[in-house]
Scaffold this motif. Structure first.
Motif, mmCIF file in Angstrom:
data_model
loop_
_atom_site.group_PDB
_atom_site.id
_atom_site.type_symbol
_atom_site.label_atom_id
_atom_site.label_comp_id
_atom_site.label_asym_id
_atom_site.label_seq_id
_atom_site.Cartn_x
_atom_site.Cartn_y
_atom_site.Cartn_z
ATOM 1 N N ALA A 97 0.826 -1.214 0.000
ATOM 2 C CA ALA A 97 0.000 0.000 0.000
ATOM 3 C C ALA A 97 0.854 1.256 0.000
ATOM 4 O O ALA A 97 0.507 2.262 -0.625
ATOM 5 N N ALA A 98 1.991 1.213 0.683
ATOM 6 C CA ALA A 98 2.853 2.389 0.805
ATOM 7 C C ALA A 98 3.792 2.546 -0.377
ATOM 8 O O ALA A 98 4.410 3.600 -0.540
ATOM 9 N N GLY A 99 3.891 1.526 -1.210
ATOM 10 C CA GLY A 99 4.879 1.526 -2.282
ATOM 11 C C GLY A 99 4.496 2.374 -3.473
ATOM 12 O O GLY A 99 3.589 3.210 -3.424
ATOM 13 N N PRO A 122 -2.656 8.041 4.487
ATOM 14 C CA PRO A 122 -3.722 8.827 5.128
ATOM 15 C C PRO A 122 -4.056 10.105 4.378
ATOM 16 O O PRO A 122 -5.101 10.717 4.633
ATOM 17 N N GLN A 123 -3.188 10.515 3.461
ATOM 18 C CA GLN A 123 -3.460 11.704 2.668
ATOM 19 C C GLN A 123 -4.595 11.481 1.673
ATOM 20 O O GLN A 123 -5.093 12.428 1.058
ATOM 21 N N ASP A 147 -11.729 7.613 -0.840
ATOM 22 C CA ASP A 147 -11.048 6.853 0.205
ATOM 23 C C ASP A 147 -11.875 6.749 1.485
ATOM 24 O O ASP A 147 -11.686 5.825 2.275
ATOM 25 N N ASP A 148 -12.820 7.687 1.700
ATOM 26 C CA ASP A 148 -13.670 7.634 2.896
ATOM 27 C C ASP A 148 -14.974 6.878 2.657
ATOM 28 O O ASP A 148 -15.836 6.816 3.528
ATOM 29 N N ALA A 159 -7.558 11.512 -9.731
ATOM 30 C CA ALA A 159 -7.765 10.377 -8.823
ATOM 31 C C ALA A 159 -6.466 9.828 -8.253
ATOM 32 O O ALA A 159 -6.447 9.272 -7.162
ATOM 33 N N GLY A 160 -5.371 9.955 -8.966
ATOM 34 C CA GLY A 160 -4.112 9.411 -8.464
ATOM 35 C C GLY A 160 -4.099 7.898 -8.570
ATOM 36 O O GLY A 160 -4.179 7.335 -9.654
#
Length: 281
Positions: A97-99, A122-123, A147-148, A159-160
């Motif tokens: 997830a962080a990659g 979290p951003q 994301d929420d 969207a990223g």
């Protein structure tokens, strides 16, 4: 094998790999877990609703029987109960997830990886796209969620990163592809890519796939994987410790998927040791 692991670690950091996650990823998590395979899920559902004995162990057929003789809402309620809770993400979930990946494909109904994204990012620089059942959303193949969990009318231009759940998920709206009719509708169109979001099609171009917690021993899993990875790179990997079935071996060969003969926990440990600091954070 070490060379493969180093290559995978580098490409994960650079965003050159699409992680493709199956229900086997749940084995990495501690504590109570939801059903992690079709047989267990079918048994759980048919323990609560009577279905003919010959289809009690066949998930899609059992779900179709319940949908036909009870109601679609009964199927959704049973699925919501089965996946009401999900475990805390494993270290591998969090690292992926962080990659650097811009797309993750998660092919089971739990929301463990969504939790990993919420913790690692979290951003909120990601959105979720889920497959929708035509019996509930006729003419609409996918739903988009922030994301929420807020439902979005369309994929935002900024969207990223994307979490793609092709067969749906418990969170946030209880969307499921699980019955025979659900899959028939999708498989009728999937060869021409209609159910696969354009953003997913665009992102996969030239990238490799890393299959984790997946088996390809039935036609459904092979069909989805084949179509989702279409027009991507010709080099992929699958962590598959068990000897492949004849059809699995043919699928791996056809799709250019190199088998990594390691258990998933062993692979996770080895990869995390090699992960660049940015991914292991």
């Amino acid at each position: 094998m070490t060379a493969d692991l180093r290559d995978i670690a580098r490409q994960l950091e650079a965003g050159g790999i699409v992680p493709y996650l199956g229900p086997g990823m749940l084995a990495l998590c501690e504590g109570a877990r939801p059903p992690a395979d079709a047989l267990t899920l079918a048994s759980l559902m048919t323990a609560k609703v009577s279905v003919p004995h010959k289809i009690r162990k066949r998930l899609t057929q059992a779900a179709q029987f319940i949908e036909n003789f009870k109601h679609r809402k009964s199927v959704v309620n049973l699925m919501n109960e089965a996946f009401a809770e999900s475990p805390a993400p494993s270290a591998l979930h969090l690292a992926l997830a962080a990659g650097g990946a811009g797309l993750w494909v998660d092919t089971w109904y739990d929301d463990t990886f969504r939790k990993a994204l919420a913790q690692a990012r979290p951003q909120g620089d990601w959105v979720q796209i889920q497959g929708l059942s035509q019996s509930e959303h006729f003419g609409q193949w996918t739903g988009v969620y922030a994301d929420d969990g807020e439902a979005l009318a369309e994929l935002p231009a900024d969207a990223g990163r994307i979490l793609y759940k092709p067969i749906g998920s418990r969170w946030p709206a209880g969307n499921y592809l699980v019955s025979d009719s659900d899959y028939v509708e999708v498989l009728t169109e999937i060869d021409i890519q209609t159910p696969i979001p354009q953003a997913v099609q665009a992102h996969r171009g030239g990238r490799s796939f890393l299959f984790l917690g997946c088996r390809f021993d039935d036609q459904l899993t092979r069909s989805f994987a084949r179509q989702i990875m279409k027009r991507s790179s010709d080099r992929h990997w699958a962590v598959l410790p068990d000897e492949p079935t004849r059809m699995e071996a043919r699928f791996l060969d056809e799709q250019g998927i190199r088998r990594i003969d390691m258990t998933l926990p062993a692979f996770a440990d080895a990869l995390l040791e090699l992960q660049p600091s940015a991914l292991a954070a």
